[in-house]
Motif scaffolding. Structure first.
Motif, PDB file in Angstrom:
ATOM      1  N   VAL A  10       3.708  12.844   6.602  1.00  0.00           N
ATOM      2  CA  VAL A  10       5.066  13.204   6.175  1.00  0.00           C
ATOM      3  C   VAL A  10       5.455  12.457   4.906  1.00  0.00           C
ATOM      4  CG1 VAL A  10       7.504  13.017   6.784  1.00  0.00           C
ATOM      5  CG2 VAL A  10       5.865  13.867   8.458  1.00  0.00           C
ATOM      6  N   ILE A  11       5.139  11.151   4.856  1.00  0.00           N
ATOM      7  CA  ILE A  11       5.483  10.358   3.667  1.00  0.00           C
ATOM      8  C   ILE A  11       4.757  10.899   2.432  1.00  0.00           C
ATOM      9  CG2 ILE A  11       5.295   8.080   2.614  1.00  0.00           C
ATOM     10  CD1 ILE A  11       5.684   6.881   5.387  1.00  0.00           C
ATOM     11  N   VAL A  12       3.454  11.163   2.567  1.00  0.00           N
ATOM     12  CA  VAL A  12       2.684  11.689   1.432  1.00  0.00           C
ATOM     13  C   VAL A  12       3.191  13.072   1.034  1.00  0.00           C
ATOM     14  CG1 VAL A  12       0.396  12.411   0.672  1.00  0.00           C
ATOM     15  CG2 VAL A  12       0.667  10.308   2.010  1.00  0.00           C
ATOM     16  N   MET A  40       0.831  -1.207   0.000  1.00  0.00           N
ATOM     17  CA  MET A  40       0.000   0.000   0.000  1.00  0.00           C
ATOM     18  C   MET A  40       0.863   1.254   0.000  1.00  0.00           C
ATOM     19  SD  MET A  40      -2.703   1.377   2.853  1.00  0.00           S
ATOM     20  CE  MET A  40      -3.665  -0.127   2.838  1.00  0.00           C
ATOM     21  N   THR A  41       1.926   1.259   0.797  1.00  0.00           N
ATOM     22  CA  THR A  41       2.802   2.440   0.867  1.00  0.00           C
ATOM     23  C   THR A  41       3.468   2.713  -0.466  1.00  0.00           C
ATOM     24  OG1 THR A  41       3.215   1.952   3.206  1.00  0.00           O
ATOM     25  CG2 THR A  41       4.729   3.460   2.094  1.00  0.00           C
ATOM     26  N   VAL A  42       4.022   1.649  -1.083  1.00  0.00           N
ATOM     27  CA  VAL A  42       4.674   1.826  -2.383  1.00  0.00           C
ATOM     28  C   VAL A  42       3.679   2.345  -3.417  1.00  0.00           C
ATOM     29  CG1 VAL A  42       5.792   0.605  -4.292  1.00  0.00           C
ATOM     30  CG2 VAL A  42       6.448   0.102  -1.928  1.00  0.00           C
ATOM     31  N   MET A  43       2.478   1.745  -3.450  1.00  0.00           N
ATOM     32  CA  MET A  43       1.477   2.161  -4.423  1.00  0.00           C
ATOM     33  C   MET A  43       1.110   3.624  -4.253  1.00  0.00           C
ATOM     34  SD  MET A  43      -2.014   2.979  -4.656  1.00  0.00           S
ATOM     35  CE  MET A  43      -2.702   2.231  -3.174  1.00  0.00           C
ATOM     36  N   TYR A  44       0.799   4.040  -3.034  1.00  0.00           N
ATOM     37  CA  TYR A  44       0.302   5.407  -2.852  1.00  0.00           C
ATOM     38  C   TYR A  44       1.401   6.435  -3.078  1.00  0.00           C
ATOM     39  CZ  TYR A  44      -2.969   8.942  -1.348  1.00  0.00           C
ATOM     40  OH  TYR A  44      -3.822  10.016  -1.324  1.00  0.00           O
ATOM     41  N   VAL A  45       2.629   6.114  -2.694  1.00  0.00           N
ATOM     42  CA  VAL A  45       3.735   7.055  -2.931  1.00  0.00           C
ATOM     43  C   VAL A  45       3.949   7.256  -4.426  1.00  0.00           C
ATOM     44  CG1 VAL A  45       6.226   7.300  -2.756  1.00  0.00           C
ATOM     45  CG2 VAL A  45       4.909   6.694  -0.737  1.00  0.00           C
ATOM     46  N   VAL A  93       0.757  12.230  -9.654  1.00  0.00           N
ATOM     47  CA  VAL A  93      -0.243  13.301  -9.659  1.00  0.00           C
ATOM     48  C   VAL A  93       0.426  14.656  -9.511  1.00  0.00           C
ATOM     49  CG1 VAL A  93      -2.166  14.289  -8.371  1.00  0.00           C
ATOM     50  CG2 VAL A  93      -2.124  11.843  -8.847  1.00  0.00           C
ATOM     51  N   ALA A  94       1.352  14.789  -8.557  1.00  0.00           N
ATOM     52  CA  ALA A  94       2.008  16.074  -8.336  1.00  0.00           C
ATOM     53  C   ALA A  94       2.866  16.482  -9.520  1.00  0.00           C
ATOM     54  CB  ALA A  94       2.852  16.006  -7.066  1.00  0.00           C
ATOM     55  N   ALA A  95       3.466  15.494 -10.216  1.00  0.00           N
ATOM     56  CA  ALA A  95       4.354  15.806 -11.334  1.00  0.00           C
ATOM     57  C   ALA A  95       3.601  16.163 -12.610  1.00  0.00           C
ATOM     58  CB  ALA A  95       5.276  14.621 -11.611  1.00  0.00           C
ATOM     59  N   ARG A  96       2.320  15.790 -12.707  1.00  0.00           N
ATOM     60  CA  ARG A  96       1.619  15.983 -13.971  1.00  0.00           C
ATOM     61  C   ARG A  96       0.288  16.700 -13.856  1.00  0.00           C
ATOM     62  NH1 ARG A  96       2.142  10.807 -16.821  1.00  0.00           N
ATOM     63  NH2 ARG A  96       0.465  11.593 -18.135  1.00  0.00           N
ATOM     64  N   CYS A  97      -0.090  17.138 -12.655  1.00  0.00           N
ATOM     65  CA  CYS A  97      -1.394  17.776 -12.481  1.00  0.00           C
ATOM     66  C   CYS A  97      -1.238  19.182 -11.927  1.00  0.00           C
ATOM     67  CB  CYS A  97      -2.290  16.950 -11.557  1.00  0.00           C
ATOM     68  SG  CYS A  97      -2.736  15.329 -12.218  1.00  0.00           S
ATOM     69  N   ILE A 106      -2.871  19.909  -4.048  1.00  0.00           N
ATOM     70  CA  ILE A 106      -3.262  20.296  -2.683  1.00  0.00           C
ATOM     71  C   ILE A 106      -4.432  19.447  -2.192  1.00  0.00           C
ATOM     72  CG2 ILE A 106      -4.208  22.176  -1.298  1.00  0.00           C
ATOM     73  CD1 ILE A 106      -2.595  24.113  -3.031  1.00  0.00           C
ATOM     74  N   VAL A 107      -5.413  19.218  -3.075  1.00  0.00           N
ATOM     75  CA  VAL A 107      -6.560  18.380  -2.685  1.00  0.00           C
ATOM     76  C   VAL A 107      -6.103  16.961  -2.380  1.00  0.00           C
ATOM     77  CG1 VAL A 107      -8.729  17.395  -3.494  1.00  0.00           C
ATOM     78  CG2 VAL A 107      -8.221  19.796  -3.937  1.00  0.00           C
ATOM     79  N   VAL A 108      -5.189  16.427  -3.175  1.00  0.00           N
ATOM     80  CA  VAL A 108      -4.669  15.081  -2.919  1.00  0.00           C
ATOM     81  C   VAL A 108      -3.984  15.019  -1.563  1.00  0.00           C
ATOM     82  CG1 VAL A 108      -2.977  13.374  -3.691  1.00  0.00           C
ATOM     83  CG2 VAL A 108      -4.481  14.484  -5.359  1.00  0.00           C
ATOM     84  N   TRP A 109      -3.235  16.067  -1.227  1.00  0.00           N
ATOM     85  CA  TRP A 109      -2.571  16.093   0.088  1.00  0.00           C
ATOM     86  C   TRP A 109      -3.607  16.143   1.218  1.00  0.00           C
ATOM     87  CZ3 TRP A 109      -2.514  19.552   4.169  1.00  0.00           C
ATOM     88  CH2 TRP A 109      -1.531  19.324   5.144  1.00  0.00           C
ATOM     89  N   VAL A 110      -4.629  16.981   1.070  1.00  0.00           N
ATOM     90  CA  VAL A 110      -5.659  17.095   2.103  1.00  0.00           C
ATOM     91  C   VAL A 110      -6.401  15.779   2.266  1.00  0.00           C
ATOM     92  CG1 VAL A 110      -7.810  18.249   2.713  1.00  0.00           C
ATOM     93  CG2 VAL A 110      -5.903  19.585   1.798  1.00  0.00           C
ATOM     94  N   VAL A 111      -6.771  15.141   1.157  1.00  0.00           N
ATOM     95  CA  VAL A 111      -7.476  13.865   1.232  1.00  0.00           C
ATOM     96  C   VAL A 111      -6.606  12.815   1.916  1.00  0.00           C
ATOM     97  CG1 VAL A 111      -8.424  11.967  -0.147  1.00  0.00           C
ATOM     98  CG2 VAL A 111      -8.953  14.333  -0.746  1.00  0.00           C
ATOM     99  N   GLY A 112      -5.324  12.793   1.595  1.00  0.00           N
ATOM    100  CA  GLY A 112      -4.432  11.830   2.221  1.00  0.00           C
ATOM    101  C   GLY A 112      -4.306  12.050   3.719  1.00  0.00           C
ATOM    102  N   ALA A 113      -4.172  13.323   4.120  1.00  0.00           N
ATOM    103  CA  ALA A 113      -4.057  13.617   5.552  1.00  0.00           C
ATOM    104  C   ALA A 113      -5.339  13.266   6.302  1.00  0.00           C
ATOM    105  CB  ALA A 113      -3.716  15.093   5.740  1.00  0.00           C
TER     106      ALA A 113
END
Length: 424
Positions: free
Chosen positions: A176-178, A132-137, A143-147, A153-160
């Motif tokens: 921290v990992i995300v 799971m960790t490898v997949m989500y990282v 997403v961050a590199a291409r969006c 920011i929304v992806v970070w908020v959803v993850g937190a």
């Protein structure tokens, strides 16, 4: 503010899309040999993602089956299959559809977490596995590199928020990992965009330089055409008007005057061909015919005298060698000056002074008031062209009326600078 937040969430979950995949180097994307059954190009990044996805799926499914065999409440194999796909399918999709891969992960992760909570031994531990960790990282980085930044920011908020809901005690570590994965991807995106802008600016600069070179060449050709046409046409026009009056019915003088006009016309045509020769050459070769210089000053003076001007010339004998660029510019400046006198002060007296000290060539063309009314005012391109010629050689040119009537043109053309530029 609220509408901006809603818009960002809608982009991340439903409406947004990622940038196209960046171009690969030839080592990462290539066409297989013809004897291979594969069609199109082979993208090693996508191949690697598929291999990693298969590895994650196989290891996760095997791990779930082992836990399920030990659990008191076993889970159906179909749910185990779906939970394993939640850790592998987003990785397989992340290069082609990074935002879609994240959405798939958000949809499938609840079922995978439920399976883990149900069958994994050691209750109370964080419900996270290495897969799971490898997949989500990997997905978060894509997403961050291409969006867009709002989507990141929304992806970070959803993850937190998900980390806080799933296991509050480990929320800090997960966040921290995300965050690291998203910041790394965002940094890559910023650098890619900066590189793309730099490449675009360089392309625009090359286009602008090419356009400027075309404009400069057009200006040079226009200047040459103006010098040739203005001078010769002025002389021909004055000769055509003066010859009948001078001949006074004498056929011999009339024939001689017409022959002079014909000679001037042929000379003008020859110079026009010389200027336009490079435009007619498909291979871009320049005309090798010699350009006029001050060695042809006597021809200019003779033509001006034939047009009714009184011309006095003062120059050193011998004049000495001149760089071709200086000689041509000096010739054109004198030619244009005499043409202006013919148009605006016909019948006047012109004094041409040439000085050469080894470092610079100095020209002075001055005329008194004419004996006949001048023609209409021109567009002033002649003076502009003369100043441009002097400036291109690093020299100066001054032109203006003088006391007592008349006009004067004074030019200084450096010789050493022109010789150095032609050598280089």
């Amino acid at each position: 503010m609220f509408s901006a937040v809603v818009r960002s969430v809608a982009l991340a979950l439903f409406q947004g899309d990622a940038d196209p995949s960046p171009p690969r180097s030839r080592w990462l994307r290539f066409r297989p040999p013809r004897w291979q059954p594969l069609a199109g190009h082979v993208d090693l990044v996508q191949v690697a993602d598929i291999l990693v996805a298969l590895l994650l799926f196989g290891s996760t499914f095997s791990q779930f089956v082992g836990w399920n065999d030990e659990a008191k409440l076993p889970v159906d194999d179909q749910l185990l299959f779906l939970a394993s796909a939640a850790f592998s399918l987003p990785v397989a999709l992340r290069d082609r559809w990074p935002l879609g891969a994240w959405r798939v992960a958000v949809v499938l992760l609840p079922s995978a977490l439920w399976v883990i909570e149900t069958i994994r031994p050691g209750p109370g531990d964080p419900p996270y596995t290495a897969a799971m960790t490898v997949m989500y990282v990997l997905v978060a980085y894509s997403v961050a590199a291409r969006c867009d930044r709002r989507i990141t920011i929304v992806v970070w908020v959803v993850g937190a928020l998900a980390a806080w809901i799933i296991h509050p005690d480990s929320m800090a570590v997960v966040t921290v990992i995300v965050t690291v994965a998203l910041l790394f991807g965002y940094n890559v995106r910023v650098r890619r965009n900066a590189t793309a802008r730099l490449v675009e600016e360089e392309r625009r600069t090359r286009l602008a330089e090419g356009a400027q070179a075309v404009l400069e060449e057009r200006a040079r050709i226009a200047r040459e055409l103006h010098d040739v046409v203005a001078h010769h046409m002025s002389v021909i026009a004055i000769q055509a008007e003066a010859v009948p009056l001078k001949a006074a019915g004498d056929p011999v003088q009339l024939e001689a005057g017409l022959a002079e006009i014909r000679s001037l016309s042929l000379e003008a045509i020859a110079e026009l061909r010389q200027v336009l020769g490079v435009l007619r050459d498909q291979d871009g070769r320049t005309d090798t015919a010699p350009q006029p210089g001050l060695d042809r000053l006597d021809e200019l003076v003779s033509n001006a005298r034939a047009a009714g001007l009184t011309v006095r010339v003062g120059r050193p004998e011998p004049l000495g060698p001149l760089p071709p660029a200086v000689g041509l510019s000096a010739y054109r400046i004198v030619q244009e000056s005499l043409s202006n006198v013919m148009r605006h002060s016909p019948g006047s007296t012109v004094t041409i002074t040439v000085e050469h000290d080894g470092h610079a060539l100095r020209l002075r063309v001055a005329n008194a008031g004419g004996t006949a009314p001048g023609g209409t005012e021109g567009a002033g391109q002649g003076l502009v062209g003369m100043r441009e010629r002097a400036a291109l050689l690093g020299g100066t040119l001054e032109a203006g009326p003088v006391d007592g009537g008349g006009f004067q043109v004074t030019a200084t053309l450096p010789i050493a600078v022109a010789a150095t530029e032609e050598t280089t």
